[in-house]
Scaffold this motif. Structure first.
Motif, short mmCIF file in Angstrom:
data_model
loop_
_atom_site.label_atom_id
_atom_site.label_comp_id
_atom_site.label_asym_id
_atom_site.label_seq_id
_atom_site.Cartn_x
_atom_site.Cartn_y
_atom_site.Cartn_z
N VAL A 227 0.84 -1.20 0.00
CA VAL A 227 0.00 0.00 0.00
C VAL A 227 0.87 1.25 0.00
N SER A 228 1.97 1.22 0.76
CA SER A 228 2.87 2.38 0.80
C SER A 228 3.49 2.65 -0.57
N ASP A 229 3.85 1.59 -1.27
CA ASP A 229 4.46 1.75 -2.60
C ASP A 229 3.48 2.32 -3.61
N HIS A 230 2.19 2.15 -3.36
CA HIS A 230 1.15 2.63 -4.29
C HIS A 230 0.19 3.57 -3.56
N ARG A 231 0.75 4.41 -2.71
CA ARG A 231 -0.07 5.23 -1.83
C ARG A 231 -1.02 6.15 -2.59
N GLU A 232 -0.60 6.66 -3.74
CA GLU A 232 -1.46 7.57 -4.50
C GLU A 232 -2.72 6.88 -4.98
N GLU A 233 -2.61 5.60 -5.35
CA GLU A 233 -3.80 4.86 -5.80
C GLU A 233 -4.56 4.24 -4.65
N GLU A 234 -3.91 4.06 -3.51
CA GLU A 234 -4.49 3.34 -2.39
C GLU A 234 -4.67 4.24 -1.17
N THR A 235 -5.18 5.43 -1.38
CA THR A 235 -5.32 6.38 -0.27
C THR A 235 -6.25 5.86 0.81
N GLU A 236 -7.33 5.20 0.43
CA GLU A 236 -8.28 4.69 1.42
C GLU A 236 -7.63 3.63 2.31
N LYS A 237 -6.90 2.70 1.71
CA LYS A 237 -6.26 1.65 2.48
C LYS A 237 -5.16 2.22 3.37
N TRP A 238 -4.44 3.23 2.87
CA TRP A 238 -3.41 3.85 3.69
C TRP A 238 -4.03 4.55 4.90
N ASP A 239 -5.15 5.25 4.68
CA ASP A 239 -5.84 5.91 5.79
C ASP A 239 -6.30 4.89 6.83
N GLU A 240 -6.78 3.74 6.35
CA GLU A 240 -7.22 2.69 7.27
C GLU A 240 -6.06 2.21 8.14
N LEU A 241 -4.90 2.04 7.53
CA LEU A 241 -3.72 1.62 8.28
C LEU A 241 -3.34 2.66 9.33
N GLU A 242 -3.42 3.94 8.94
CA GLU A 242 -3.06 5.02 9.84
C GLU A 242 -3.99 5.08 11.06
N LYS A 243 -5.25 4.71 10.86
CA LYS A 243 -6.24 4.81 11.92
C LYS A 243 -6.40 3.53 12.75
N SER A 244 -5.82 2.44 12.28
CA SER A 244 -6.04 1.14 12.91
C SER A 244 -5.21 0.95 14.17
N ILE A 245 -5.88 0.55 15.25
CA ILE A 245 -5.17 0.23 16.50
C ILE A 245 -4.22 -0.94 16.27
N THR A 246 -4.71 -1.97 15.59
CA THR A 246 -3.89 -3.15 15.36
C THR A 246 -2.67 -2.83 14.52
N ALA A 247 -2.87 -2.09 13.44
CA ALA A 247 -1.75 -1.76 12.55
C ALA A 247 -0.70 -0.93 13.27
N LYS A 248 -1.12 -0.12 14.23
CA LYS A 248 -0.18 0.72 14.97
C LYS A 248 0.55 -0.06 16.06
N LEU A 249 -0.16 -0.94 16.76
CA LEU A 249 0.42 -1.62 17.91
C LEU A 249 1.16 -2.91 17.56
#
Length: 204
Positions: A161-183
């Motif tokens: 998702v990071s490599d394709h952040r411009e096309e995957e903005t929704e998925k990147w936002d989900e990662l940024e907001k996710s408790i699991t992805a952060k912890l």
């Protein structure tokens, strides 16, 4: 160290006991209150997704630890309910996979796909490179059809998702907001023989 194995039903039965085992594991390794809370939050995220999974087949949950390294495990029979995903799709207003919104919803969707009979949903085209990223085999096992292992990981997903952040903005936002992805250090889902397993890894 491995905790007792707790049987969890999608109705929620067993979740309190699973959380209690998680806290016991934290206490056994001497985690401080903040670390214990983080481990419990990961367990809550993992078990919470079960409440929206259709089906009544029980799953197994346990915690393993080695020093400061913890892994939360959740397993299911790979063919526990062939109609499970179809029922999930029907609950969405569009009749498509509208339920897969938010990082843990996407994780749940991978988990349920891996549980389908014959694993038919693993490589669905609509998810492309950034959804099911890791496909391979368990090198410790013999190279037989039953030894093949298919998997997905948070690290590979995040990198894609990071490599394709411009096309995957929704998925990147989900990662940024996710408790699991952060912890979590990583989240892995894989299938071996007839068992699907999700593992959340965290080292303090």
């Amino acid at each position: 160290m491995k905790t007792d194995v707790i049987i969890i039903h999608p109705t929620g039965e067993g979740i309190p006991e699973a959380l209690a085992e998680t806290e016991k594991a934290a206490a056994f390794r001497g985690l401080n209150p903040k670390q214990t809370l983080r481990l419990r939050l990961l367990a809550e995220e993992m078990t919470g997704m079960l409440k929206t999974i259709v089906g009544d087949t029980p799953l197994k949950y346990w915690v393993e630890s080695e020093g400061p390294a913890f892994s939360l495990h959740l397993t299911a029979n790979a063919q526990m309910n062939p109609e499970m995903r179809e029922a999930l799709i029907k609950t969405s207003t569009s009749g498509k996979n509208a339920a897969a919104k938010g990082f843990m919803e996407r994780v749940k969707d991978v988990f349920t796909r891996f549980c389908e009979a014959n694993n038919e949903g693993i490589m669905a085209a609509e998810y492309g490179y950034s959804y099911v990223d890791v496909i391979g085999y368990d090198a410790s096992m013999d190279m037989t059809p039953n030894a093949m292992l298919y998997g997905w990981s948070l690290r590979a997903y995040r990198d894609a998702v990071s490599d394709h952040r411009e096309e995957e903005t929704e998925k990147w936002d989900e990662l940024e907001k996710s408790i699991t992805a952060k912890l979590a250090d990583d989240v892995k889902i894989f299938i071996r023989k007839n068992t699907v397993e999700m593992v959340i890894e965290k080292t303090f």
